[in-house]
Motif scaffolding. Structure first.
Motif, PDB file in Angstrom:
ATOM      1  N   LEU A 176       0.573  -1.315  -0.014  1.00  0.00           N
ATOM      2  CA  LEU A 176       0.015   0.199  -0.026  1.00  0.00           C
ATOM      3  C   LEU A 176       0.889   1.446   0.055  1.00  0.00           C
ATOM      4  O   LEU A 176       0.250   2.594   0.059  1.00  0.00           O
ATOM      5  N   THR A 177       2.136   1.275   0.087  1.00  0.00           N
ATOM      6  CA  THR A 177       2.949   2.550   0.145  1.00  0.00           C
ATOM      7  C   THR A 177       4.058   2.164  -1.154  1.00  0.00           C
ATOM      8  O   THR A 177       4.209   1.196  -1.626  1.00  0.00           O
ATOM      9  N   ASN A 178       4.763   3.361  -1.462  1.00  0.00           N
ATOM     10  CA  ASN A 178       5.848   3.409  -2.232  1.00  0.00           C
ATOM     11  C   ASN A 178       7.185   2.642  -1.772  1.00  0.00           C
ATOM     12  O   ASN A 178       8.067   2.276  -2.782  1.00  0.00           O
ATOM     13  N   LEU A 179       7.211   2.424  -0.559  1.00  0.00           N
ATOM     14  CA  LEU A 179       8.455   1.717  -0.050  1.00  0.00           C
ATOM     15  C   LEU A 179       8.430   0.239  -0.572  1.00  0.00           C
ATOM     16  O   LEU A 179       9.412  -0.519  -0.454  1.00  0.00           O
ATOM     17  N   GLY A 180       7.245  -0.311  -0.954  1.00  0.00           N
ATOM     18  CA  GLY A 180       7.023  -1.653  -1.310  1.00  0.00           C
ATOM     19  C   GLY A 180       7.745  -1.716  -2.829  1.00  0.00           C
ATOM     20  O   GLY A 180       8.214  -2.960  -2.954  1.00  0.00           O
ATOM     21  N   PHE A 181       8.333  -0.843  -3.470  1.00  0.00           N
ATOM     22  CA  PHE A 181       9.012  -0.856  -4.701  1.00  0.00           C
ATOM     23  C   PHE A 181      10.014  -0.024  -4.710  1.00  0.00           C
ATOM     24  O   PHE A 181      10.762   0.403  -5.817  1.00  0.00           O
ATOM     25  N   ALA A 182      10.603   0.638  -3.590  1.00  0.00           N
ATOM     26  CA  ALA A 182      11.600   1.574  -3.417  1.00  0.00           C
ATOM     27  C   ALA A 182      12.971   0.715  -3.752  1.00  0.00           C
ATOM     28  O   ALA A 182      13.077  -0.483  -3.238  1.00  0.00           O
ATOM     29  N   THR A 183      13.754   1.123  -4.670  1.00  0.00           N
ATOM     30  CA  THR A 183      14.947   0.360  -5.125  1.00  0.00           C
ATOM     31  C   THR A 183      16.151   1.132  -4.498  1.00  0.00           C
ATOM     32  O   THR A 183      16.111   2.133  -3.906  1.00  0.00           O
ATOM     33  N   VAL A 184      17.362   0.423  -4.290  1.00  0.00           N
ATOM     34  CA  VAL A 184      18.693   0.953  -3.466  1.00  0.00           C
ATOM     35  C   VAL A 184      18.953   2.014  -4.412  1.00  0.00           C
ATOM     36  O   VAL A 184      18.853   2.076  -5.358  1.00  0.00           O
ATOM     37  N   GLY A 185      19.273   3.091  -3.507  1.00  0.00           N
ATOM     38  CA  GLY A 185      19.540   4.413  -4.185  1.00  0.00           C
ATOM     39  C   GLY A 185      18.344   5.275  -4.084  1.00  0.00           C
ATOM     40  O   GLY A 185      18.488   6.544  -4.294  1.00  0.00           O
ATOM     41  N   THR A 186      16.965   5.084  -3.942  1.00  0.00           N
ATOM     42  CA  THR A 186      15.972   5.725  -3.779  1.00  0.00           C
ATOM     43  C   THR A 186      16.260   6.612  -2.686  1.00  0.00           C
ATOM     44  O   THR A 186      16.386   6.380  -1.566  1.00  0.00           O
ATOM     45  N   THR A 187      15.799   8.103  -2.820  1.00  0.00           N
ATOM     46  CA  THR A 187      15.933   9.044  -1.993  1.00  0.00           C
ATOM     47  C   THR A 187      14.289   9.186  -1.347  1.00  0.00           C
ATOM     48  O   THR A 187      13.257   9.231  -1.889  1.00  0.00           O
ATOM     49  N   VAL A 188      14.624   9.245   0.175  1.00  0.00           N
ATOM     50  CA  VAL A 188      13.218   9.195   0.887  1.00  0.00           C
ATOM     51  C   VAL A 188      13.334  10.156   1.998  1.00  0.00           C
ATOM     52  O   VAL A 188      14.384  10.551   2.349  1.00  0.00           O
ATOM     53  N   ASN A 189      12.025  10.805   2.119  1.00  0.00           N
ATOM     54  CA  ASN A 189      11.922  11.982   3.270  1.00  0.00           C
ATOM     55  C   ASN A 189      11.971  11.183   4.735  1.00  0.00           C
ATOM     56  O   ASN A 189      11.129  10.415   4.852  1.00  0.00           O
ATOM     57  N   LEU A 190      12.633  11.865   5.585  1.00  0.00           N
ATOM     58  CA  LEU A 190      12.766  11.432   7.091  1.00  0.00           C
ATOM     59  C   LEU A 190      12.366  12.667   7.826  1.00  0.00           C
ATOM     60  O   LEU A 190      12.538  13.608   7.700  1.00  0.00           O
ATOM     61  N   GLU A 191      11.432  12.009   8.829  1.00  0.00           N
ATOM     62  CA  GLU A 191      10.986  12.805   9.945  1.00  0.00           C
ATOM     63  C   GLU A 191      11.292  12.252  11.313  1.00  0.00           C
ATOM     64  O   GLU A 191      10.431  11.247  11.488  1.00  0.00           O
ATOM     65  N   VAL A 192      12.125  12.651  12.127  1.00  0.00           N
ATOM     66  CA  VAL A 192      12.270  12.025  13.389  1.00  0.00           C
ATOM     67  C   VAL A 192      11.315  12.640  14.337  1.00  0.00           C
ATOM     68  O   VAL A 192      10.226  13.413  14.287  1.00  0.00           O
ATOM     69  N   ASP A 193      11.075  11.727  15.725  1.00  0.00           N
ATOM     70  CA  ASP A 193       9.970  11.972  16.682  1.00  0.00           C
ATOM     71  C   ASP A 193      10.204  13.478  17.128  1.00  0.00           C
ATOM     72  O   ASP A 193      11.236  13.815  17.788  1.00  0.00           O
ATOM     73  N   VAL A 194       9.201  14.303  17.198  1.00  0.00           N
ATOM     74  CA  VAL A 194       9.318  15.568  17.496  1.00  0.00           C
ATOM     75  C   VAL A 194       9.526  15.758  18.954  1.00  0.00           C
ATOM     76  O   VAL A 194      10.383  16.646  19.407  1.00  0.00           O
ATOM     77  N   ILE A 195       9.227  14.810  19.944  1.00  0.00           N
ATOM     78  CA  ILE A 195       9.273  15.038  21.228  1.00  0.00           C
ATOM     79  C   ILE A 195      10.927  14.679  21.461  1.00  0.00           C
ATOM     80  O   ILE A 195      11.330  15.633  22.495  1.00  0.00           O
ATOM     81  N   ALA A 196      11.809  14.198  20.891  1.00  0.00           N
ATOM     82  CA  ALA A 196      13.179  14.135  21.088  1.00  0.00           C
ATOM     83  C   ALA A 196      13.761  15.516  20.810  1.00  0.00           C
ATOM     84  O   ALA A 196      14.721  15.900  21.723  1.00  0.00           O
ATOM     85  N   LYS A 197      13.268  16.281  19.948  1.00  0.00           N
ATOM     86  CA  LYS A 197      13.996  17.418  19.401  1.00  0.00           C
ATOM     87  C   LYS A 197      13.501  18.441  20.717  1.00  0.00           C
ATOM     88  O   LYS A 197      14.314  19.365  21.129  1.00  0.00           O
ATOM     89  N   TYR A 198      12.047  18.350  21.160  1.00  0.00           N
ATOM     90  CA  TYR A 198      11.903  19.134  22.368  1.00  0.00           C
ATOM     91  C   TYR A 198      12.696  19.006  23.623  1.00  0.00           C
ATOM     92  O   TYR A 198      13.156  19.944  24.337  1.00  0.00           O
ATOM     93  N   VAL A 199      12.830  17.818  23.871  1.00  0.00           N
ATOM     94  CA  VAL A 199      13.842  17.422  25.157  1.00  0.00           C
ATOM     95  C   VAL A 199      15.106  18.001  24.893  1.00  0.00           C
ATOM     96  O   VAL A 199      15.611  18.554  26.054  1.00  0.00           O
ATOM     97  N   GLU A 200      15.650  17.796  23.916  1.00  0.00           N
ATOM     98  CA  GLU A 200      16.950  18.308  23.699  1.00  0.00           C
ATOM     99  C   GLU A 200      16.981  19.835  23.738  1.00  0.00           C
ATOM    100  O   GLU A 200      17.910  20.226  24.659  1.00  0.00           O
ATOM    101  N   ARG A 201      16.112  20.324  23.161  1.00  0.00           N
ATOM    102  CA  ARG A 201      16.006  22.014  23.429  1.00  0.00           C
ATOM    103  C   ARG A 201      15.804  22.427  24.922  1.00  0.00           C
ATOM    104  O   ARG A 201      16.544  23.325  25.331  1.00  0.00           O
TER     105      ARG A 201
END
Length: 206
Positions: A176-201
């Motif tokens: 059901l997602t494009n990761l099903g056919f993403a090949t080696v080298g495919t660029t993907v967007n990443l978003e980390v858990d926002v809670i970790a960033k707030y704790v660090e700040r």
């Protein structure tokens, strides 16, 4: 705000390059079923605003240069498949985790290891966000809420020993997602858990 549970696999059906932006038309019958001007839809994990609904099954969005430069949206072509999710409603279940639709960086698919029931996908992790990623924690990959199943650092001297993480994709995610056919080298967007960033700040500010 989103949950990282992809509702539909859409398709780029038109693209117009503007002076310092781009206008995309994206086909997605489900997410446009109740969409209107000004609504938010996550496209490969990027929160974009609906400009117009076209013929009841597509919608247009304007993408500024900042977004084009900091995400994989700028590399999308006609026919590209994209993960789509409407903004979460306050009375809906939180099936994934809290996702803002604000991309922190991009990674590249390094390897895929298939098995009978799932695929293990290894993705490079930019150094500036690696500290926010923990094993068994949550990360958003192209808008998909996933659990980190492994972490490590490459022993390849040519790439400077870059960080990587792994996710295990179940059949539903593969189909059901494009990761099903993403090949080696495919660029993907990443978003980390926002809670970790707030704790660090908070720690930095004492």
């Amino acid at each position: 705000m989103f949950t990282g549970i992809v509702e539909e696999l859409g398709e780029i059906v038109a693209s117009e390059q503007l002076t310092d932006a781009a206008r995309l038309t994206i086909k997605g019958k489900l997410v446009t079923s109740d969409a209107g001007h000004g609504d938010s839809i996550a496209v490969n994990g990027v929160c974009l605003t609906v400009v117009e609904v076209v013929a009841g099954e597509s919608f247009t969005v304007d993408v500024m240069a900042e977004t084009l430069n900091r995400s994989s949206i700028g590399a999308l072509e006609l026919g590209s498949k994209v993960n789509l999710e409407r903004a979460a409603a306050l009375d809906s279940r939180l099936g994934g985790h809290l996702v803002q639709g604000h991309v922190d960086g991009t990674g590249a698919v390094l390897s895929r290891t298939p098995s009978e029931n799932w695929d293990v996908v290894r993705i490079s992790l930019p150094e500036n966000i690696a500290r926010y990623v923990v094993e068994k924690g949550s990360i958003t990959v192209d808008g998909i809420s996933l659990t980190v199943s492994g972490l490590g650092v490459s022993d390849d001297l040519e790439d400077g020993g870059r960080d990587w993480f792994e996710v295990s994709l179940i059949p539903t995610t593969l189909s059901l997602t494009n990761l099903g056919f993403a090949t080696v080298g495919t660029t993907v967007n990443l978003e980390v858990d926002v809670i970790a960033k707030y704790v660090e700040r908070l720690q930095q500010r004492g």
